[in-house]
Design a protein around this motif. Sequence first.
Motif, mmCIF file in Angstrom:
data_model
loop_
_atom_site.group_PDB
_atom_site.id
_atom_site.type_symbol
_atom_site.label_atom_id
_atom_site.label_comp_id
_atom_site.label_asym_id
_atom_site.label_seq_id
_atom_site.Cartn_x
_atom_site.Cartn_y
_atom_site.Cartn_z
ATOM 1 N N LEU A 1 26.379 50.890 -23.176
ATOM 2 C CA LEU A 1 25.478 50.362 -24.212
ATOM 3 C C LEU A 1 26.051 49.099 -24.828
ATOM 4 O O LEU A 1 25.330 48.108 -25.061
ATOM 5 N N MET A 2 27.341 49.155 -25.099
ATOM 6 C CA MET A 2 27.975 47.969 -25.685
ATOM 7 C C MET A 2 27.935 46.809 -24.702
ATOM 8 O O MET A 2 27.704 45.660 -25.093
ATOM 9 N N GLN B 1 33.333 40.252 -23.065
ATOM 10 C CA GLN B 1 32.904 41.624 -22.789
ATOM 11 C C GLN B 1 34.104 42.535 -22.562
ATOM 12 O O GLN B 1 34.172 43.635 -23.104
ATOM 13 N N GLY C 1 25.744 46.430 -22.480
ATOM 14 C CA GLY C 1 24.361 45.927 -22.466
ATOM 15 C C GLY C 1 24.112 45.014 -23.645
ATOM 16 O O GLY C 1 23.424 43.996 -23.524
ATOM 17 N N LYS C 2 24.645 45.388 -24.829
ATOM 18 C CA LYS C 2 24.467 44.559 -26.015
ATOM 19 C C LYS C 2 25.207 43.241 -25.848
ATOM 20 O O LYS C 2 24.738 42.192 -26.264
ATOM 21 N N VAL C 3 26.399 43.310 -25.262
ATOM 22 C CA VAL C 3 27.182 42.098 -25.057
ATOM 23 C C VAL C 3 26.444 41.170 -24.096
ATOM 24 O O VAL C 3 26.372 39.950 -24.297
ATOM 25 N N ALA D 1 23.340 41.189 -23.603
ATOM 26 C CA ALA D 1 22.168 40.701 -24.322
ATOM 27 C C ALA D 1 22.568 39.558 -25.254
ATOM 28 O O ALA D 1 21.789 38.650 -25.494
ATOM 29 N N ALA D 2 23.755 39.613 -25.802
ATOM 30 C CA ALA D 2 24.193 38.566 -26.728
ATOM 31 C C ALA D 2 24.744 37.372 -25.962
ATOM 32 O O ALA D 2 25.185 36.404 -26.558
#
Length: 171
Positions: free
Chosen positions: A138-139, A153, A141-143, A145-146
């Motif tokens: 998830l992280m 990462q 994915g967020k990274v 996404a960012a």
Amino acid sequence: MERLFGLDMQLIADTLLTAISVFVLFTLASYLFFDTVRDVLKKRQDRIKSDLDTASKEKSDALCYKAEYESKLRDADKEVEEILSAARKKALQNESKIIDEAKEEAARIIARANGEIELEKKRARDEMKKEMIQIATLMAGKVVAASIDEKAQNLLIEETLNEMGDETWLS
């Protein structure tokens, strides 16, 4: 004068004749009856003596049997005591055998429980790893996404893993 008791020839003859008759009758009765009576008395005396001898023999036999039975009773008591002693020993052996088996069973149960505990720990660790991987994913994915670069990462993943630490993995 007349006498009260007159001793004349007739009286003497009658007395002699009576005495001879009594003697002949006594001799005849003795010959006919007394021998028979003596034989009956002798047989009776012999029978009584035989009965007394038999009674004394049977009494001595009874005393021997009594002694023999008392001896057998003592032997039976000893045998009963030996059987009871053997039964007690066997019971003690069975008791120790049962206790040993119970201890072995308890040890097996404890070992199985320890094994299950270890399996549960491994499952918990595996689940924790899965959750951490999910969190890391998830992280990540967020990274992504960012739009952070790969270096950033990896740095974030490392920081997350360090924050959770080794203790989280072991508990």
